[in-house]
Structures are given as structure tokens and as C-alpha cells.
Design a protein around this motif. Structure first.
Motif, PDB file in Angstrom:
ATOM      1  N   GLY A  27       0.169  -9.997  -1.971  1.00  0.00           N
ATOM      2  CA  GLY A  27       0.287  -9.588  -0.576  1.00  0.00           C
ATOM      3  C   GLY A  27      -0.419  -8.298  -0.258  1.00  0.00           C
ATOM      4  N   VAL A  28      -1.436  -7.928  -1.054  1.00  0.00           N
ATOM      5  CA  VAL A  28      -2.158  -6.672  -0.849  1.00  0.00           C
ATOM      6  C   VAL A  28      -3.207  -6.860   0.245  1.00  0.00           C
ATOM      7  CG1 VAL A  28      -3.654  -4.947  -1.897  1.00  0.00           C
ATOM      8  CG2 VAL A  28      -1.804  -5.973  -3.224  1.00  0.00           C
ATOM      9  N   ARG A  29      -3.199  -5.971   1.227  1.00  0.00           N
ATOM     10  CA  ARG A  29      -4.179  -6.028   2.302  1.00  0.00           C
ATOM     11  C   ARG A  29      -5.297  -5.036   2.069  1.00  0.00           C
ATOM     12  NH1 ARG A  29      -0.409  -6.375   7.794  1.00  0.00           N
ATOM     13  NH2 ARG A  29       0.635  -8.366   7.264  1.00  0.00           N
ATOM     14  N   SER A  30      -6.500  -5.459   2.377  1.00  0.00           N
ATOM     15  CA  SER A  30      -7.664  -4.588   2.242  1.00  0.00           C
ATOM     16  C   SER A  30      -8.064  -4.044   3.604  1.00  0.00           C
ATOM     17  CB  SER A  30      -8.840  -5.356   1.626  1.00  0.00           C
ATOM     18  OG  SER A  30      -8.517  -5.804   0.332  1.00  0.00           O
ATOM     19  N   ARG A  31      -8.711  -2.880   3.603  1.00  0.00           N
ATOM     20  CA  ARG A  31      -9.173  -2.254   4.830  1.00  0.00           C
ATOM     21  C   ARG A  31     -10.325  -3.056   5.434  1.00  0.00           C
ATOM     22  NH1 ARG A  31      -8.405   3.536   4.986  1.00  0.00           N
ATOM     23  NH2 ARG A  31      -6.831   4.124   3.480  1.00  0.00           N
ATOM     24  N   ALA A  32     -10.536  -2.894   6.719  1.00  0.00           N
ATOM     25  CA  ALA A  32     -11.624  -3.600   7.407  1.00  0.00           C
ATOM     26  C   ALA A  32     -12.973  -3.229   6.807  1.00  0.00           C
ATOM     27  CB  ALA A  32     -11.590  -3.278   8.906  1.00  0.00           C
ATOM     28  N   VAL A  33     -13.169  -1.940   6.493  1.00  0.00           N
ATOM     29  CA  VAL A  33     -14.455  -1.516   5.937  1.00  0.00           C
ATOM     30  C   VAL A  33     -14.681  -2.159   4.564  1.00  0.00           C
ATOM     31  CG1 VAL A  33     -13.545   0.576   4.811  1.00  0.00           C
ATOM     32  CG2 VAL A  33     -15.949   0.482   5.524  1.00  0.00           C
ATOM     33  N   THR A  34     -13.607  -2.377   3.822  1.00  0.00           N
ATOM     34  CA  THR A  34     -13.739  -3.024   2.522  1.00  0.00           C
ATOM     35  C   THR A  34     -14.193  -4.464   2.683  1.00  0.00           C
ATOM     36  OG1 THR A  34     -12.040  -1.614   1.553  1.00  0.00           O
ATOM     37  CG2 THR A  34     -12.507  -3.678   0.422  1.00  0.00           C
ATOM     38  N   TRP A  35     -13.613  -5.178   3.650  1.00  0.00           N
ATOM     39  CA  TRP A  35     -14.035  -6.554   3.887  1.00  0.00           C
ATOM     40  C   TRP A  35     -15.475  -6.606   4.385  1.00  0.00           C
ATOM     41  CZ3 TRP A  35     -12.003 -10.411   1.639  1.00  0.00           C
ATOM     42  CH2 TRP A  35     -10.638 -10.438   1.341  1.00  0.00           C
ATOM     43  N   MET A  53       0.842  -1.202   0.000  1.00  0.00           N
ATOM     44  CA  MET A  53       0.000   0.000   0.000  1.00  0.00           C
ATOM     45  C   MET A  53       0.873   1.245   0.000  1.00  0.00           C
ATOM     46  SD  MET A  53      -3.015  -0.980   2.700  1.00  0.00           S
ATOM     47  CE  MET A  53      -3.667   0.672   2.595  1.00  0.00           C
ATOM     48  N   GLU A  54       0.345   2.277  -0.617  1.00  0.00           N
ATOM     49  CA  GLU A  54       1.073   3.523  -0.660  1.00  0.00           C
ATOM     50  C   GLU A  54       0.774   4.330   0.603  1.00  0.00           C
ATOM     51  OE1 GLU A  54       0.077   5.556  -4.175  1.00  0.00           O
ATOM     52  OE2 GLU A  54       0.829   4.035  -5.527  1.00  0.00           O
ATOM     53  N   PRO A  55       1.621   5.296   0.931  1.00  0.00           N
ATOM     54  CA  PRO A  55       1.356   6.143   2.096  1.00  0.00           C
ATOM     55  C   PRO A  55       0.052   6.905   1.924  1.00  0.00           C
ATOM     56  CG  PRO A  55       3.629   6.391   1.316  1.00  0.00           C
ATOM     57  CD  PRO A  55       2.918   5.601   0.287  1.00  0.00           C
ATOM     58  N   ASN A  56      -0.584   7.233   3.067  1.00  0.00           N
ATOM     59  CA  ASN A  56      -1.837   7.977   3.028  1.00  0.00           C
ATOM     60  C   ASN A  56      -1.648   9.339   2.379  1.00  0.00           C
ATOM     61  OD1 ASN A  56      -2.970   5.871   4.314  1.00  0.00           O
ATOM     62  ND2 ASN A  56      -3.440   6.956   6.227  1.00  0.00           N
ATOM     63  N   ARG A  57      -2.550   9.659   1.509  1.00  0.00           N
ATOM     64  CA  ARG A  57      -2.572  11.016   0.969  1.00  0.00           C
ATOM     65  C   ARG A  57      -3.990  11.324   0.508  1.00  0.00           C
ATOM     66  NH1 ARG A  57       0.619   8.288  -2.986  1.00  0.00           N
ATOM     67  NH2 ARG A  57      -0.406   8.076  -5.004  1.00  0.00           N
ATOM     68  N   ALA A  58      -4.376  12.579   0.625  1.00  0.00           N
ATOM     69  CA  ALA A  58      -5.736  12.979   0.286  1.00  0.00           C
ATOM     70  C   ALA A  58      -5.995  12.813  -1.198  1.00  0.00           C
ATOM     71  CB  ALA A  58      -5.949  14.443   0.699  1.00  0.00           C
ATOM     72  N   VAL A  59      -7.240  12.500  -1.515  1.00  0.00           N
ATOM     73  CA  VAL A  59      -7.644  12.366  -2.905  1.00  0.00           C
ATOM     74  C   VAL A  59      -8.257  13.685  -3.363  1.00  0.00           C
ATOM     75  CG1 VAL A  59      -9.092  11.103  -4.525  1.00  0.00           C
ATOM     76  CG2 VAL A  59      -8.094   9.922  -2.561  1.00  0.00           C
ATOM     77  N   PRO A  60      -7.705  14.393  -4.347  1.00  0.00           N
ATOM     78  CA  PRO A  60      -8.261  15.663  -4.811  1.00  0.00           C
ATOM     79  C   PRO A  60      -9.691  15.499  -5.311  1.00  0.00           C
ATOM     80  CG  PRO A  60      -6.058  15.292  -5.705  1.00  0.00           C
ATOM     81  CD  PRO A  60      -6.480  14.016  -5.069  1.00  0.00           C
ATOM     82  N   VAL A  75     -19.697   5.794  -2.668  1.00  0.00           N
ATOM     83  CA  VAL A  75     -19.945   7.033  -1.943  1.00  0.00           C
ATOM     84  C   VAL A  75     -18.825   7.283  -0.940  1.00  0.00           C
ATOM     85  CG1 VAL A  75     -21.476   8.186  -0.303  1.00  0.00           C
ATOM     86  CG2 VAL A  75     -22.433   6.906  -2.229  1.00  0.00           C
ATOM     87  N   TRP A  76     -18.414   6.219  -0.232  1.00  0.00           N
ATOM     88  CA  TRP A  76     -17.319   6.338   0.727  1.00  0.00           C
ATOM     89  C   TRP A  76     -16.002   6.339  -0.021  1.00  0.00           C
ATOM     90  CZ3 TRP A  76     -13.153   3.159   1.961  1.00  0.00           C
ATOM     91  CH2 TRP A  76     -12.443   3.527   3.108  1.00  0.00           C
ATOM     92  N   GLN A  77     -15.261   7.406   0.130  1.00  0.00           N
ATOM     93  CA  GLN A  77     -13.973   7.533  -0.552  1.00  0.00           C
ATOM     94  C   GLN A  77     -12.846   7.290   0.441  1.00  0.00           C
ATOM     95  OE1 GLN A  77     -13.398   8.179  -3.782  1.00  0.00           O
ATOM     96  NE2 GLN A  77     -15.541   8.240  -4.317  1.00  0.00           N
ATOM     97  N   PRO A  78     -11.911   6.389   0.157  1.00  0.00           N
ATOM     98  CA  PRO A  78     -10.790   6.161   1.061  1.00  0.00           C
ATOM     99  C   PRO A  78      -9.883   7.380   1.130  1.00  0.00           C
ATOM    100  CG  PRO A  78     -10.434   5.005  -1.004  1.00  0.00           C
ATOM    101  CD  PRO A  78     -11.805   5.574  -1.062  1.00  0.00           C
ATOM    102  N   THR A  79      -9.059   7.439   2.166  1.00  0.00           N
ATOM    103  CA  THR A  79      -8.152   8.564   2.312  1.00  0.00           C
ATOM    104  C   THR A  79      -6.855   8.346   1.576  1.00  0.00           C
ATOM    105  OG1 THR A  79      -7.265   7.598   4.339  1.00  0.00           O
ATOM    106  CG2 THR A  79      -9.074   9.194   4.554  1.00  0.00           C
ATOM    107  N   VAL A  80      -6.754   7.258   0.792  1.00  0.00           N
ATOM    108  CA  VAL A  80      -5.592   7.008  -0.029  1.00  0.00           C
ATOM    109  C   VAL A  80      -6.030   6.884  -1.467  1.00  0.00           C
ATOM    110  CG1 VAL A  80      -4.295   5.878   1.801  1.00  0.00           C
ATOM    111  CG2 VAL A  80      -5.741   4.507   0.328  1.00  0.00           C
ATOM    112  N   SER A  81      -5.120   7.178  -2.372  1.00  0.00           N
ATOM    113  CA  SER A  81      -5.478   7.123  -3.782  1.00  0.00           C
ATOM    114  C   SER A  81      -5.512   5.716  -4.323  1.00  0.00           C
ATOM    115  CB  SER A  81      -4.455   7.937  -4.592  1.00  0.00           C
ATOM    116  OG  SER A  81      -3.167   7.399  -4.430  1.00  0.00           O
ATOM    117  N   ARG A  82      -4.816   4.786  -3.661  1.00  0.00           N
ATOM    118  CA  ARG A  82      -4.840   3.374  -4.059  1.00  0.00           C
ATOM    119  C   ARG A  82      -4.891   2.526  -2.790  1.00  0.00           C
ATOM    120  NH1 ARG A  82      -6.002   1.298  -8.643  1.00  0.00           N
ATOM    121  NH2 ARG A  82      -4.728  -0.492  -8.136  1.00  0.00           N
ATOM    122  N   GLU A  83      -5.776   1.547  -2.788  1.00  0.00           N
ATOM    123  CA  GLU A  83      -5.770   0.547  -1.720  1.00  0.00           C
ATOM    124  C   GLU A  83      -5.751  -0.805  -2.379  1.00  0.00           C
ATOM    125  OE1 GLU A  83      -9.800  -0.534  -0.014  1.00  0.00           O
ATOM    126  OE2 GLU A  83     -10.016   1.621  -0.154  1.00  0.00           O
ATOM    127  N   ALA A  84      -6.344  -1.821  -1.739  1.00  0.00           N
ATOM    128  CA  ALA A  84      -6.273  -3.169  -2.295  1.00  0.00           C
ATOM    129  C   ALA A  84      -6.929  -3.256  -3.637  1.00  0.00           C
ATOM    130  CB  ALA A  84      -6.938  -4.139  -1.339  1.00  0.00           C
TER     131      ALA A  84
END
Length: 296
Positions: free
Chosen positions: A121-129, A1-8, A287-296
Motif C-alpha cells: 500500500g505504499v504510494r509514490s509521489r507524482a514526480v516519481t511516477w 509513509m513517514e511524516p515529512n522531515r528534512a534530510v541532513p 539530483v532531486w532529493q525528496p523532503t522526506v527520508s523515506r518514500e515509496a
């Protein structure tokens, strides 16, 4: 996963547009379950797939503008996985209902993040699961409400859900490395080549006699395949694999609707509740946008 960064906000808008485009594609794919069911009842499976994907590859050829060695290598590998998926699905649909086929295929929403984790080896967020879990519960309700025993066709379709999940994971990893038109073209060409090779080994080399089969080949080849998989390839350059899978999980909802509306497949309260849950999972994923531009 990439470091957290806001999505414009502009990126959010682009993501929303692509998500809506992909959602429209799922409606077309859901509709084609009924069309393919009717077509392969009058014509061979491999013949239908060979003509469908051959036409799609021809349509995409002018848009393949950057066919380098990497695009060929990646596209051929992903295209073979796609071809195997369609063989399992289309043979399976001959031995089950259009609704069952669409619903069981929707299990790719579970297998896509699993493949992504196992291979990369990509991990998904709890909300995604949680969203995946809600989709799975909805799918179980949809499938459980359809009358009939678990058939060979259902088992083959389960196999296609596993390989479709692998296709999503592979495309998620490699789609940003290549031009979307070129990658879609090579995928479709590889699948078409597989079907053409298997065709004479399994069925007579004859063209369809019925106009309805030709209409199904043209519709599925151009709209569902050429346009559909180009849209998916484009989407996976931007959207995470799990979010893509959640949007694509609307396909079985559309399949259930068109199976009821066009093929007379029975729908009861469990299916309606399942459809609501799957729509809710897909909607919250968009509708829910993650706080990173790329996740799992």
C-alpha cells in the motif's frame, strides 16, 4: 509513509555515494548480458546458474555474521524470487539478443512501484511516477528500435522483469531489518539451492569444458552476483524502492551499449534517444532529493 522531515546534508552525501555504487553495479550487470549470452550458448542454463550462485554464496559466507531465524526466513523467500527471476532471464536470453534481454529486463522500473503499492500500500509521489514514465518511454524507444519479432525469449524476459520488480519491493520492505551481508548470503544460497535442484532434472550433470565459460562463472559469480547483490541489499536499506529501481533502470542502457560494442547488436536513433531519456530519469532521481527520508 513517514511524516515529512528534512534530510541532513551528511545523509544526502551518503545517499549519493550509495547511488553511485549502485550505478557502477548496473554497468557490470549490463556488461554481463553479453557474457552470459555467450556462456549459455555453450553450456546449460541451470548448470551455469548453479555454479555462478554457488560460488557467490561461498564468497559471501564469511560476511554472514548475524544469521538469525528472521534472516533465514526472509532471505530464503526473497532468494527464491530472485532465483525464479534468473531462470526466466537466463533461459530467455538463449532465445533473444543480449540487447533485447537487457532492455526488456529494465521494465522492472515499472513493476517495482506497482508491487510496492499492491503488497504494502505504499504510494509514490507524482514526480516519481513522472520519472518512471520517462524511463518507460525511453525503454520503449530502446526496445522498439531493435530489429526482430517478439520471441519466446522476449516473453520469458518480460516475466523476469515482473519478478525482479517483486524482488526490489520485497528487499525494500525487509532489508533494514537484517544485516546486509547475512541477507545477501541467504538470498544467494536459496537461489543456488533452487538451481542445483533443477539442474539434474533439465540438463546433464557435467562441468564446463571451455575456459571461457569458467571465466564467465567466476566473473558473474564474484563481481556481478556476490558484490552486486550485496550492494543492492545495502542500497535498499537506505534508498526508497522507486529511487533504487530508477537507478537500476540504467542496466538496460549499459546492456544496449555493450550489446552494440561487443556483440554487434544494431543501435539507431530511437535507441540513443531512449538511452538519453532513461539517463535523464535516473539522474533527476539522484539530483532531486525528496523532503522526506523515506518514500515509496
Amino acid at each position: 509513509m513517514e511524516p515529512n522531515r528534512a534530510v541532513p546534508s551528511a545523509t544526502r552525501g551518503r545517499h549519493a555515494f550509495i547511488a553511485l555504487l549502485l550505478l557502477a553495479v548496473t554497468a557490470v550487470w549490463g556488461w554481463t548480458f553479453v557474457i552470459v549470452k555467450d556462456a549459455v550458448s555453450n553450456y546449460g542454463v541451470m548448470a551455469f546458474l548453479a555454479l555462478r550462485f554457488g560460488l557467490a554464496a561461498l564468497v559471501m559466507a564469511p560476511f554472514a555474521r548475524r544469521l538469525d531465524r528472521g534472516a533465514w526466513r526472509t532471505g530464503l523467500g526473497i532468494g527464491l524470487v530472485l532465483g525464479i527471476s534468473y531462470i526466466l532471464q537466463t533461459v530467455g536470453i538463449r532465445h533473444t539478443t543480449a540487447t533485447n534481454s537487457g532492455l526488456i529486463t529494465g521494465l522492472f522500473v515499472v513493476f517495482a512501484p506497482l508491487w510496492n503499492h499492491v503488497i504494502y500500500g505504499v504510494r509514490s509521489r507524482a514526480v516519481t511516477w513522472c520519472q518512471v514514465g520517462v524511463s518507460l518511454v525511453g525503454l520503449m524507444l530502446l526496445t522498439g528500435g531493435v530489429a526482430g519479432e517478439f520471441s519466446v525469449g522476449d516473453l520469458l524476459t518480460l516475466g523476469c522483469a515482473i519478478t525482479f520488480g517483486l524482488h526490489i519491493a520485497l528487499l525494500d520492505r525487509h532489508s533494514r531489518e537484517h544485516d546486509p551481508g547475512s541477507l545477501a548470503f541467504v538470498q544467494l544460497l536459496a537461489s543456488a539451492a533452487l538451481f542445483i535442484l533443477v539442474w539434474p532434472l533439465s540438463e546433464p550433470l557435467v562441468l564446463p569444458a571451455a575456459g571461457s565459460v569458467w571465466a564467465a562463472i567466476v566473473l558473474c559469480g564474484i563481481v556481478a552476483t556476490a558484490v552486486g547483490f550485496t550492494a543492492q541489499t545495502l542500497a535498499q536499506r537506505t534508498l526508497p524502492a522507486v529511487r533504487t529501481a530508477l537507478i537500476l533502470s540504467m542496466e538496460p542502457v549499459w546492456a544496449a551499449f555493450f550489446g552494440w560494442a561487443l556483440a554487434g547488436d544494431h543501435l539507431g536513433p530511437p535507441q540513443y534517444l531512449g538511452a538519453v531519456l532513461m539517463v535523464a530519469a535516473a539522474a533527476t532521481a539522484n539530483v532531486w532529493q525528496p523532503t522526506v527520508s523515506r518514500e515509496a
